[in-house]
Structures are given as structure tokens and as C-alpha cells.
Design an enzyme around this catalytic site. Structure first.
Site, short mmCIF file in Angstrom:
data_model
loop_
_atom_site.label_atom_id
_atom_site.label_comp_id
_atom_site.label_asym_id
_atom_site.label_seq_id
_atom_site.Cartn_x
_atom_site.Cartn_y
_atom_site.Cartn_z
N CYS A 161 0.70 -1.03 0.19
CA CYS A 161 0.27 0.23 -0.27
C CYS A 161 0.85 1.45 0.18
O CYS A 161 0.37 2.15 -0.84
CB CYS A 161 -0.97 -0.32 0.96
SG CYS A 161 -2.06 1.41 1.41
N HIS A 202 -22.03 26.21 5.55
CA HIS A 202 -21.66 26.83 4.17
C HIS A 202 -21.02 27.92 3.96
O HIS A 202 -20.36 28.68 4.66
CB HIS A 202 -22.92 28.05 4.32
CG HIS A 202 -23.42 28.58 2.82
ND1 HIS A 202 -23.61 27.81 1.27
CD2 HIS A 202 -23.76 29.53 2.59
CE1 HIS A 202 -24.04 29.08 0.72
NE2 HIS A 202 -23.75 30.14 0.68
N ILE A 233 -9.19 -0.63 -8.85
CA ILE A 233 -7.52 -0.48 -9.62
C ILE A 233 -7.94 0.18 -10.63
O ILE A 233 -6.73 0.91 -11.36
CB ILE A 233 -6.38 -1.22 -9.10
CG1 ILE A 233 -6.06 -1.45 -7.71
CG2 ILE A 233 -5.50 -1.32 -10.77
CD1 ILE A 233 -5.69 -3.29 -7.46
#
Length: 470
Positions: free
Chosen positions: A42, A449, A184
Site C-alpha cells: 500500500c 456554508h 485499481i
């Protein structure tokens, strides 16, 4: 004479090294065995370096569309593949060094070499120090997995690539075939498409990213086709003729018609194979298609032997492996007498999935179809990014958020997103699911926001017919 530990971890990927750190934190004498690079696939060849590649492709995309933002860039914009790859490898190297530091910081002994179990709690390591014999009260197997080869065309690193070859390409493909449309396959298809390559994706099932909600699959396919990709679903590659000049692929389309197309390169992304052979596991654990069978805490059938990560049942994700590593370490500490740890079993329904293509996709929990198959009466709502002010201001109005609720109880069953930065937003719904939230809490949550995350709030409202901005 054998060296003794409380815990030995075999494999140092995101499951293994995290398990070792947690064991050390709990006061256990810990060692880790690694045959290649600390951090595993990884960190060195997967999640992290691919994100570095995709970031370069993203910057290139924005530069090529600078005029959409009122900007002018003088001169031709082009990718320097060698420099892009160099940056990616530098990122991986930095993180590898970081894991090395963490091992030293936590006083974890590292044995570099090939580890082979000689029993549930003993193993030999053949490496830089010759052959070492190690024993422990507990052993955690975290050997991971590797890419699955096509039976009729194994990856050679020249014309036929796995993800590992695709991260350090010897040359830029001109015409690329990607076989498989999981995370992948789609990520590399997206990267090479943004880099200017002609990309074709072939998926055996009837839609791309088939584990995602069908609305996400349909939206992503339309978006990728708009970007210039050729997407073939319900199709299969029946043969590959590989030569020094390229690859000829016989592809059967969804109507059964077989045609032959030439490509310069091919990436195979058809799944993984667990690294459980030649480790001494055969008589010690139960396996299903090579994957080690475990309980909810990582125990195998042999006392003292545990397993985590990609060598165990899915989902095969780095964050799932890391979480399993912590759970396993705490369960071991509890068995060794620590009364202050309270390990919790892994809930696979709360594990998010993220795919970093362009646009991004992210999800957690049940799709609408899966929820109905499970017998739920559902309420589902979708809110498009075109109704979100921040998304429009960013020039990223492509995408949506979809939420699925149990109509009877209001339980959040699943959330599914496609669009800009959704891989960062999904964790809000993951926290909600972990806390067993209902629509009422989400509706009453104040979202800042202007943010794209407001689309999450609106999707919940939409599920109950209360959306405000559509």
C-alpha cells in the site's frame, strides 16, 4: 537459540505495522518480519504512490482547462512522465522512512527477510542476518496479497502490466487496454486518460465499478466516456497476442461479437491473490480460495495464531487492515492479562470504499438494490452538485450524493457519492453509521456554508421529500 517475543507480526503493510505499533503501545515485546519494504504494498506500491500520480494528472487537467477559470497559461502544457513518476516514488520513499522511524520510536524489533512459520507461534527468518529462529506467545500473519494474472497472458512489465508496472512505466502508452473496472483498473484508466493516452476499459459485468450503487456506475461511465474513454461492459478479453511492438486483444462485446484490436500496452486489474503460499500455513489455518479464515478479532483455528488484512476475507482495503490490526492487538493484550483494553469486533458494514478516479467515487454501507434485497423498505434520495453553490464556484458541478434509509426506523443504511472531493466527505456518513444515526439527527445537523458537504445534508432531506435547493 530462538529469540522470544510476546508478539511477532509477519508482514509490515498497513495492517502489520499498525498492529505492531498497537502491541508495543500496550507494553508487549514486539517484532515485525518483512521481506521487502516497511510499509508493504500500500505505502510503497499501492495507495499512496498512485494518489501522487493521480494528483499530477489532476494538476495537468486543471492547467489544460485554465481558460475555464479565466486564466491564461502561455506555452504548451505537457506531461513529463519521468518527473511525474519520480515525484510519486519520492512520496513513497518518504513514507517508508516514516514507518522505519515509527518502528524505532515504539521499540519494535525489525527482522528483514522471508519468514516461514514452523508452528502457530514460531518461525524462521532467512535474510540479511542468515537464518534466525523466532518464537512468541502470539503471531499475527499480515502477508497481504498480489495482483492476479490473466491465465493466458501473464504480466511481463513490458507490454502487459499489473498496477506495480503501471506506476513506473518505461514509456507512456499511446493506446491502453485496461482489463477490469474495479478501483485499481478505473484509477489507472483515469490517470493515463488525463495524461493523454487513448484508453479502453473492458469489464465482464454489466457495469463499471460493479460494487458501487448502480446510479454511481451509470454516472461514472457517462463521465468517463465524455472524457474520451472507450467503455465496454458485459465484455471479455478472450485472448492476448503479445509482441515487442504491442498487444492484439480479441474482445467479445456484450452482443457476442468478437473483434481484434491493437493496443500498445495492457493493464490487468482482475482481482488479487492472497500471499498465503510457502509461509507454513497449510496445516495451521483454514483457508477459502487461499484466504485465511478468522473470527471477528482475527483468531485462526490455531491457538496463538492470528491473521489480518488482505490475506483474510475482504473487503481488501488498507484502512480495513489497519483497523483489524488494532482490534487484533487489543484482543491479544486482553488474552495476556490486560484488563484495560476492550476490543470491538470489526463491522464490515461500516467500512468506506474510495476510488480516486476523475470524478472521485466513495461509498459506505448498502446500495439501494442491496438494501431492498435484504428486505428493507427504503427511502432513498439524491442531490446533484449542480444545486450546490460551492461546487459551481469551484467549477466542479459534476456529481451527486445519494443516501439510503430504512423507511421504518430511519436508520442510515448506505451513502454513495460521485464528484469532487467525495473521498474526503464520505467519513461524515461513516461516523453517522458507526453512531447508528437516523435521518432525524442528520437533518438537524448544521452543515457549513459554502461547502460541497452541504450536498450530504440535502441528500438526506431529499430522501424524505424535503430537499431545499432542487
Amino acid at each position: 537459540m530462538a529469540t522470544n517475543y510476546d508478539v511477532i507480526v509477519l508482514g509490515s503493510g498497513p495492517g502489520g505495522y499498525v498492529a505492531a505499533i498497537r502491541c508495543a503501545q500496550l507494553g508487549l515485546k514486539t517484532a515485525i518480519v518483512e521481506r521487502e519494504l516497511l510499509g508493504g504494498i500500500c505505502l510503497n506500491w499501492g495507495c499512496i504512490p498512485t494518489k501522487a500520480l493521480l494528483r499530477s494528472a489532476e494538476i495537468l487537467h486543471y492547467a489544460q482547462h485554465a481558460k475555464d477559470y479565466g486564466l491564461k497559461i502561455a506555452g504548451e502544457i505537457e506531461a513529463d512522465l519521468e518527473a511525474v513518476v519520480k515525484r510519486s516514488r519520492g512520496v513513497a520513499k518518504q513514507l517508508n522512512q516514516g514507518v522505519t522511524h515509527l518502528m524505532k520510536k515504539n521499540k519494535i524489533t525489525v527482522h528483514m527477510g522471508d519468514g516461514t512459520l514452523t508452528g502457530p507461534t514460531s518461525l524462521t527468518v532467512k535474510g540479511e542476518k542468515g537464518e534466525e529462529k523466532l518464537t512468541a506467545k502470539h503471531v499475527i500473519v499480515a502477508t497481504g496479497a498480489r495482483a492476479r494474472d490473466l491465465p493466458f497472458a501473464k504480466a511481463d512489465g513490458k507490454r502487459v502490466w499489473t498496477y506495480r508496472h503501471a506506476m513506473t512505466p518505461p514509456e507512456m502508452p499511446k493506446k491502453l487496454l485496461v482489463i477490469g473496472s474495479g478501483a485499481i483498473g478505473i484509477e489507472f484508466a483515469s490517470f493515463y486518460n488525463d495524461m493523454g493516452c487513448d484508453v479502453t476499459v473492458v469489464e465482464m459485468l454489466d457495469r463499471i465499478v460493479p460494487v458501487e450503487d448502480k446510479d454511481v456506475s451509470a454516472f461514472l461511465e457517462k463521465s468517463l466516456a465524455k472524457q474520451g474513454m472507450t467503455i465496454m461492459t458485459g465484455a471479455g478479453v478472450e485472448a492476448l497476442d503479445v509482441s515487442d511492438k504491442g498487444v492484439k486483444a480479441k474482445i467479445k462485446d456484450s452482443k457476442g461479437k468478437v473483434s481484434e484490436t491493437e493496443f500498445t500496452h495492457c493493464i490487468t486489474a482482475i482481482g488479487i491473490v492472497p500471499n498465503t503460499e510457502n509461509v507454513g500455513l497449510e496445516k495451521l489455518v483454514e483457508m477459502d480460495r487461499g484466504f485465511i479464515q478468522i473470527d471477528d478479532y482475527g483468531r485462526t483455528k490455531s491457538n496463538g495464531l492470528w491473521a489480518i488484512g488482505d490475506c483474510t476475507p475482504g473487503p481488501w482495503l488498507a484502512h480495513k487492515a489497519s483497523h483489524e490490526g488494532v482490534t487484533c492487538a487489543e484482543a491479544i493484550a486482553k488474552e495476556l492479562g490486560n484488563k484495560d483494553v476492550h476490543p470491538h469486533p470489526l463491522d464490515r458494514g461500516n467500512i468506506p470504499g474510495c476510488t480516486y478516479c476523475h470524478p472521485q467515487i466513495a461509498s459506505v454501507g448498502l446500495t439501494e438494490a442491496k438494501a431492498k434485497e435484504a428486505g428493507y423498505a427504503v427511502k432513498a434520495g439524491t442531490f446533484p452538485f449542480i444545486g450546490n453553490g460551492k461546487a459551481i464556484a469551484l467549477g466542479e458541478a459534476e456529481g451527486f450524493v445519494k443516501t439510503v434509509f430504512d423507511a421504518k426506523t430511519g436508520e442510515l443504511l448506505g451513502a454513495h457519492m460521485v464528484g469532487a472531493e467525495v473521498t474526503e466527505m464520505i467519513q461524515g456518513f461513516v461516523v453517522g453509521k458507526t453512531l447508528e444515526t437516523t435521518e432525524a439527527e442528520l437533518m438537524n445537523t448544521v452543515f457549513p456554508h459554502p461547502t460541497i458537504s452541504e450536498s450530504m445534508h440535502e441528500s438526506v432531506l431529499a430522501s424524505y421529500g424535503r430537499a431545499l435547493h432542487i
